[in-house]
Design a protein around this motif. Sequence first.
Motif, mmCIF file in Angstrom:
data_model
loop_
_atom_site.group_PDB
_atom_site.id
_atom_site.type_symbol
_atom_site.label_atom_id
_atom_site.label_comp_id
_atom_site.label_asym_id
_atom_site.label_seq_id
_atom_site.Cartn_x
_atom_site.Cartn_y
_atom_site.Cartn_z
ATOM 1 N N LEU A 1 -3.011 -4.635 5.064
ATOM 2 C CA LEU A 1 -3.010 -3.256 5.527
ATOM 3 C C LEU A 1 -3.175 -2.293 4.362
ATOM 4 O O LEU A 1 -3.956 -1.338 4.433
ATOM 5 C CB LEU A 1 -1.706 -2.959 6.271
ATOM 6 N N LEU A 2 -2.464 -2.539 3.286
ATOM 7 C CA LEU A 2 -2.532 -1.678 2.112
ATOM 8 C C LEU A 2 -3.966 -1.597 1.584
ATOM 9 O O LEU A 2 -4.480 -0.503 1.295
ATOM 10 C CB LEU A 2 -1.601 -2.234 1.028
ATOM 11 N N GLU A 3 -4.615 -2.739 1.492
ATOM 12 C CA GLU A 3 -5.962 -2.771 0.933
ATOM 13 C C GLU A 3 -6.992 -2.187 1.898
ATOM 14 O O GLU A 3 -7.992 -1.598 1.463
ATOM 15 C CB GLU A 3 -6.307 -4.203 0.530
ATOM 16 N N THR A 4 -6.741 -2.313 3.194
ATOM 17 C CA THR A 4 -7.646 -1.699 4.169
ATOM 18 C C THR A 4 -7.520 -0.178 4.133
ATOM 19 O O THR A 4 -8.522 0.543 4.212
ATOM 20 C CB THR A 4 -7.342 -2.222 5.585
ATOM 21 N N ILE A 5 -6.293 0.316 4.012
ATOM 22 C CA ILE A 5 -6.089 1.760 3.888
ATOM 23 C C ILE A 5 -6.805 2.288 2.649
ATOM 24 O O ILE A 5 -7.498 3.310 2.691
ATOM 25 C CB ILE A 5 -4.584 2.095 3.827
ATOM 26 N N LYS A 6 -6.650 1.591 1.536
ATOM 27 C CA LYS A 6 -7.269 2.027 0.283
ATOM 28 C C LYS A 6 -8.793 2.010 0.377
ATOM 29 O O LYS A 6 -9.473 2.888 -0.169
ATOM 30 C CB LYS A 6 -6.805 1.135 -0.868
ATOM 31 N N LYS A 7 -9.316 1.046 1.098
ATOM 32 C CA LYS A 7 -10.762 0.942 1.253
ATOM 33 C C LYS A 7 -11.313 2.072 2.121
ATOM 34 O O LYS A 7 -12.352 2.667 1.814
ATOM 35 C CB LYS A 7 -11.121 -0.418 1.862
ATOM 36 N N GLN A 8 -10.616 2.373 3.214
ATOM 37 C CA GLN A 8 -11.101 3.406 4.128
ATOM 38 C C GLN A 8 -10.753 4.813 3.666
ATOM 39 O O GLN A 8 -11.455 5.772 4.004
ATOM 40 C CB GLN A 8 -10.537 3.150 5.528
ATOM 41 N N TYR A 9 -9.662 4.945 2.914
ATOM 42 C CA TYR A 9 -9.243 6.259 2.421
ATOM 43 C C TYR A 9 -9.018 6.175 0.908
ATOM 44 O O TYR A 9 -7.887 6.183 0.430
ATOM 45 C CB TYR A 9 -7.963 6.705 3.130
ATOM 46 N N PRO A 10 -10.079 6.069 0.136
ATOM 47 C CA PRO A 10 -9.960 5.813 -1.303
ATOM 48 C C PRO A 10 -9.230 6.901 -2.083
ATOM 49 O O PRO A 10 -8.724 6.641 -3.180
ATOM 50 C CB PRO A 10 -11.411 5.679 -1.760
ATOM 51 N N ASP A 11 -9.179 8.106 -1.549
ATOM 52 C CA ASP A 11 -8.499 9.195 -2.256
ATOM 53 C C ASP A 11 -7.002 9.253 -1.966
ATOM 54 O O ASP A 11 -6.284 10.062 -2.558
ATOM 55 C CB ASP A 11 -9.132 10.540 -1.888
ATOM 56 N N CYS A 12 -6.558 8.422 -1.061
ATOM 57 C CA CYS A 12 -5.138 8.403 -0.695
ATOM 58 C C CYS A 12 -4.351 7.614 -1.744
ATOM 59 O O CYS A 12 -4.718 6.495 -2.095
ATOM 60 C CB CYS A 12 -4.974 7.760 0.682
ATOM 61 N N LYS A 13 -3.280 8.199 -2.265
ATOM 62 C CA LYS A 13 -2.458 7.522 -3.256
ATOM 63 C C LYS A 13 -1.515 6.529 -2.577
ATOM 64 O O LYS A 13 -1.056 6.767 -1.456
ATOM 65 C CB LYS A 13 -1.644 8.537 -4.067
ATOM 66 N N ILE A 14 -1.223 5.435 -3.269
ATOM 67 C CA ILE A 14 -0.376 4.386 -2.693
ATOM 68 C C ILE A 14 0.775 4.072 -3.631
ATOM 69 O O ILE A 14 0.581 3.775 -4.813
ATOM 70 C CB ILE A 14 -1.188 3.106 -2.402
ATOM 71 N N LEU A 15 1.984 4.155 -3.080
ATOM 72 C CA LEU A 15 3.196 3.752 -3.791
ATOM 73 C C LEU A 15 3.740 2.493 -3.129
ATOM 74 O O LEU A 15 3.918 2.448 -1.906
ATOM 75 C CB LEU A 15 4.257 4.857 -3.733
ATOM 76 N N LEU A 16 3.998 1.480 -3.932
ATOM 77 C CA LEU A 16 4.530 0.212 -3.438
ATOM 78 C C LEU A 16 5.909 0.002 -4.047
ATOM 79 O O LEU A 16 6.065 0.045 -5.264
ATOM 80 C CB LEU A 16 3.593 -0.930 -3.835
ATOM 81 N N THR A 17 6.910 -0.216 -3.188
ATOM 82 C CA THR A 17 8.259 -0.486 -3.686
ATOM 83 C C THR A 17 8.738 -1.861 -3.242
ATOM 84 O O THR A 17 8.340 -2.363 -2.190
ATOM 85 C CB THR A 17 9.283 0.576 -3.218
ATOM 86 N N PHE A 18 9.605 -2.440 -4.073
ATOM 87 C CA PHE A 18 10.236 -3.724 -3.782
ATOM 88 C C PHE A 18 11.749 -3.570 -3.878
ATOM 89 O O PHE A 18 12.253 -2.772 -4.670
ATOM 90 C CB PHE A 18 9.797 -4.790 -4.784
ATOM 91 N N PHE A 19 12.445 -4.367 -3.094
ATOM 92 C CA PHE A 19 13.898 -4.452 -3.250
ATOM 93 C C PHE A 19 14.261 -5.524 -4.267
ATOM 94 O O PHE A 19 15.127 -5.351 -5.099
ATOM 95 C CB PHE A 19 14.571 -4.764 -1.914
ATOM 96 N N SER A 20 13.568 -6.652 -4.216
ATOM 97 C CA SER A 20 13.945 -7.827 -4.997
ATOM 98 C C SER A 20 13.060 -8.022 -6.224
ATOM 99 O O SER A 20 11.852 -7.791 -6.175
ATOM 100 C CB SER A 20 13.857 -9.082 -4.123
ATOM 101 N N PRO A 21 13.651 -8.495 -7.335
ATOM 102 C CA PRO A 21 12.839 -8.859 -8.505
ATOM 103 C C PRO A 21 11.819 -9.950 -8.202
ATOM 104 O O PRO A 21 10.782 -10.030 -8.858
ATOM 105 C CB PRO A 21 13.892 -9.359 -9.514
#
Length: 435
Positions: free
Chosen positions: A87-107
């Motif tokens: 989903l993340l990569e599809t969003i980036k492909k269709q909306y290339p100007d949209c910024k993406i922040l990815l967070t994790f809980f676990s190391p």
Amino acid sequence: MEKGNKRKLFDVSFYFAGMILFYHLFRFVYFGSIRLAARWNRKAALWAEGRNQWKEKLQQQWKMKPGEQSVWMHCASLGEFEQGRPLLETIKKQYPDCKILLTFFSPSGYEIRKDYKGADLIMYLPEDGPGNATAFLNIVQPSLAVFVKYEFWHYYLAELKKRNTATILVSGIFRNTQPFFQWWGGFYKNMLFQFSHLFVQNEASARLLASINIHNNVSVCGDTRFDRVLELAEHWQPVAAVQAFIHTNKKLLVAGSTWQEDEALIAQWFHKHQKDWQLLIAPHEVDEAHIQQLEQLFSNSVRFTQLRPDQAMPANCNCIIIDSIGHLSKLYKYGTICYVGGGFTKDGIHNTLEAAVYNKAVITGPNIRKYREAVEMKKTDGLFTISSYNELENLVHKIDLEEAGQKAGAYVQKNAGATAAIMNYIQEKRLFTNA
């Protein structure tokens, strides 16, 4: 009646006040325990260190321009990231100007994917709390928040709802033993009401949500992991060192994400059949101590990192030990049959789809009940569970490996499409009209 309503309202308010107090106590104990354990536990230390001065770091690294839009995706760990990734990569492909922040809980997720190129910024999720949630969202200003599969944090969800930020759950799966569905679970149920839409994996999850009056914003669209493994298979590249290892007159067992219980069974079986079989084993833990244990179990083995494409394979070598991460999804393709580990542990098996997508029959340990895809694949006779050495011995030499593999692959193909369904929702709601 009016008096009764007031009493009922008081009871509800008292309940939520009590649960908020309990939640504060839980946060204090839970997060405090991790920080205490950080003094001697490396994983806990990474968890704590990664959150130090998070606000200052985020303010420096995340700058939003007027009119710019962003997506925040949160994943508990590595497995959830692999679910959210399509989903993340599809969003980036269709909306290339949209910024993406990815967070994790676990190391376990952050440390492996901190250099992932598909996001503008990757960080640990700050501890849940009213101040942290407000400060975090003031800086990020997401147009869309995506939670993958699970991990429900009260203050983040409440603040997103307060701001009318579109918030979705993807690849969600629910069981009736979870707090949301218990008589005392109103506080937890309330977290689910904060979502704009919940995309769940199966009808059983949708029925459970309907039982607590969540149904108008629920879609059954499957698991995005199917899309991910199909994408990996489509872009598969050969691994030269492994191809040099394979004998045309021998079969190959590829065992992935194995634990000690799995490895003991495999070793007992392999020592009996190494005349006709080769082994490629990728353990769940790749620390030096564990790799050395595997070298003792499989004496005629070589480490993957010691192989060079321009060098001949060591004489009499019949086993490659994968002693680094990031290769397994490619390696399953080489197997005559694939074994996926974790089925003898409390938490259960690892990702069986990574093997099945290559039309490989899959063997696991017995604990698969939490994993819808494994349960369903077993019904198609594409996946088989074992509880003992004798069952492994009988199974490998009894089943039609090619036919079982075709059934496993067909199951993966049949269940693809979750990413497209979620993207349809995003487009219909015009969440990125300015992107």
